[in-house]
Design an enzyme around this catalytic site. Structure first.
Site, PDB file in Angstrom:
ATOM      1  N   ASN A   4       0.851  -1.192   0.000  1.00  0.00           N
ATOM      2  CA  ASN A   4       0.000   0.000   0.000  1.00  0.00           C
ATOM      3  C   ASN A   4       0.886   1.240   0.000  1.00  0.00           C
ATOM      4  O   ASN A   4       2.025   1.194   0.457  1.00  0.00           O
ATOM      5  CB  ASN A   4      -0.865  -0.012   1.272  1.00  0.00           C
ATOM      6  CG  ASN A   4      -1.787   1.193   1.367  1.00  0.00           C
ATOM      7  OD1 ASN A   4      -2.388   1.609   0.371  1.00  0.00           O
ATOM      8  ND2 ASN A   4      -1.894   1.772   2.557  1.00  0.00           N
ATOM      9  N   HIS A  11       0.736   5.111   1.545  1.00  0.00           N
ATOM     10  CA  HIS A  11      -0.015   5.921   2.514  1.00  0.00           C
ATOM     11  C   HIS A  11       0.609   7.316   2.568  1.00  0.00           C
ATOM     12  O   HIS A  11       1.836   7.439   2.622  1.00  0.00           O
ATOM     13  CB  HIS A  11       0.041   5.247   3.893  1.00  0.00           C
ATOM     14  CG  HIS A  11      -0.710   6.017   4.930  1.00  0.00           C
ATOM     15  ND1 HIS A  11      -2.088   6.003   4.998  1.00  0.00           N
ATOM     16  CD2 HIS A  11      -0.282   6.852   5.906  1.00  0.00           C
ATOM     17  CE1 HIS A  11      -2.469   6.792   5.981  1.00  0.00           C
ATOM     18  NE2 HIS A  11      -1.398   7.316   6.551  1.00  0.00           N
ATOM     19  N   SER A  41       4.613   6.776   2.665  1.00  0.00           N
ATOM     20  CA  SER A  41       5.214   5.483   3.029  1.00  0.00           C
ATOM     21  C   SER A  41       4.627   4.399   2.145  1.00  0.00           C
ATOM     22  O   SER A  41       3.407   4.323   1.980  1.00  0.00           O
ATOM     23  CB  SER A  41       4.877   5.125   4.492  1.00  0.00           C
ATOM     24  OG  SER A  41       5.206   6.178   5.379  1.00  0.00           O
ATOM     25  N   ASP A  80      -2.608   0.537   8.133  1.00  0.00           N
ATOM     26  CA  ASP A  80      -1.439   1.396   7.935  1.00  0.00           C
ATOM     27  C   ASP A  80      -0.262   1.038   8.839  1.00  0.00           C
ATOM     28  O   ASP A  80       0.535   1.895   9.227  1.00  0.00           O
ATOM     29  CB  ASP A  80      -1.818   2.886   8.081  1.00  0.00           C
ATOM     30  CG  ASP A  80      -2.818   3.309   7.026  1.00  0.00           C
ATOM     31  OD1 ASP A  80      -2.766   2.758   5.917  1.00  0.00           O
ATOM     32  OD2 ASP A  80      -3.669   4.174   7.317  1.00  0.00           O
TER      33      ASP A  80
HETATM   34  C1  GRF Z   1      -2.765   8.898  -2.352  1.00  0.00           C
HETATM   35  O1  GRF Z   1      -2.458  10.033  -1.601  1.00  0.00           O
HETATM   36  C2  GRF Z   1      -2.399   7.641  -1.608  1.00  0.00           C
HETATM   37  O2  GRF Z   1      -1.269   7.785  -0.804  1.00  0.00           O
HETATM   38  C3  GRF Z   1      -3.617   7.413  -0.748  1.00  0.00           C
HETATM   39  O3  GRF Z   1      -4.701   7.786  -1.552  1.00  0.00           O
HETATM   40  C4  GRF Z   1      -4.270   8.738  -2.510  1.00  0.00           C
HETATM   41  C5  GRF Z   1      -4.628   8.179  -3.848  1.00  0.00           C
HETATM   42  O4  GRF Z   1      -4.366   9.058  -4.892  1.00  0.00           O
HETATM   43  N1  GRF Z   1      -3.663   6.050  -0.266  1.00  0.00           N
HETATM   44  P1  GRF Z   1      -4.362   8.534  -6.386  1.00  0.00           P
HETATM   45  O5  GRF Z   1      -5.725   7.884  -6.621  1.00  0.00           O
HETATM   46  O6  GRF Z   1      -3.256   7.535  -6.524  1.00  0.00           O
HETATM   47  O7  GRF Z   1      -4.166   9.725  -7.250  1.00  0.00           O
END
Ligand code: GRF
Length: 212
Positions: free
Chosen positions: A106, A108, A135, A144
């Site tokens: 993932n 985050h 991260s 997370d």
């Molecule tokens: C990103 O900030 C990611 O870290 C979080 O959700 C957002 C997704 O943005 N988990 P995108 O859809 O990749 O533009």
């Protein structure tokens, strides 16, 4: 490695991963993009880039586990070897996490373990943090948490709005995710006692990247 990318919205991290996969020598290929939302903008981007897409609407299923079984079936149908969550807004149950144990990652938008959960940028600004970031981590049942594969930090500026900080972090997210997936696919991480470590640390990394 064949990537299964799970999204719920914009899909900019998904796009960064698909673009990376097209670079010569990159050790992964996009196998399928799955969204739980039919109106996720990322679906059209993936389709334009020639990647198969599927919608698995979570509301069509009686339970989280039924939904996850449907997602899992699509991942297997496309012979996925690594699942990348990229703005996927469903909390996963231990069932799916266990099924993809060690092959589910993932991104985050905070410097974990700081600010797990939502609204990370607003919380970083409210806490008076001087640095924020992102991260990439392996997914474990606790939200997370999980071994950190790569982080990148950016400054928080005095007059930052949530949107301005989010945009600055997003810029490094795209680089961070691409690098972590590359190193993961190359088998360069060892995971010991819940901590990841990169076997040979690369030299010449851009400033702000934190390699475990
Ligand atoms: C990103 O900030 C990611 O870290 C979080 O959700 C957002 C997704 O943005 N988990 P995108 O859809 O990749 O533009």
């Amino acid at each position: 490695m064949r990537l299964g990318i799970l999204i719920s919205g914009r899909g900019s991290n998904m796009e960064a991963l698909i673009r990376a996969c097209a670079e010569p020598g990159y050790p992964a290929k996009p196998a399928v993009v799955i969204s739980n939302k039919a109106d996720a903008k990322g679906l059209a981007i993936a389709a334009d880039m020639g990647v198969p897409t599927r919608v698995v609407p979570h509301r069509d299923y009686a339970s989280r586990e039924e939904f996850e079984k449907a997602v899992d079936a699509v991942l297997r149908e496309h012979d996925v070897s690594l699942v990348c969550l990229a703005g996927f807004m469903r909390v996963l149950t231990p069932w799916l996490i266990g099924r993809w144990d060690g092959r589910l990652i993932n991104i985050h938008p905070s410097l974990l373990p700081e600010f797990p959960g939502l609204d990370t940028h607003a919380r970083a600004i409210a806490a008076g943090k001087k640095e924020a970031g992102c991260s990439v981590h392996l997914v474990v049942p606790e939200v997370d948490a999980g071994p950190i594969l790569l982080q990148a930090k950016v400054p928080v500026l005095a007059d930052d709005t949530e949107a301005a900080l989010a945009a600055r972090v997003l810029g490094v997210e795209h680089v961070c995710y691409k690098l972590a997936v590359k190193w993961f696919a190359e088998g360069r991480y060892t995971i010991t006692n819940g901590k990841a470590s990169l076997k040979e640390k690369p030299s010449g990394m851009p400033e702000g990247f934190l390699i475990p």
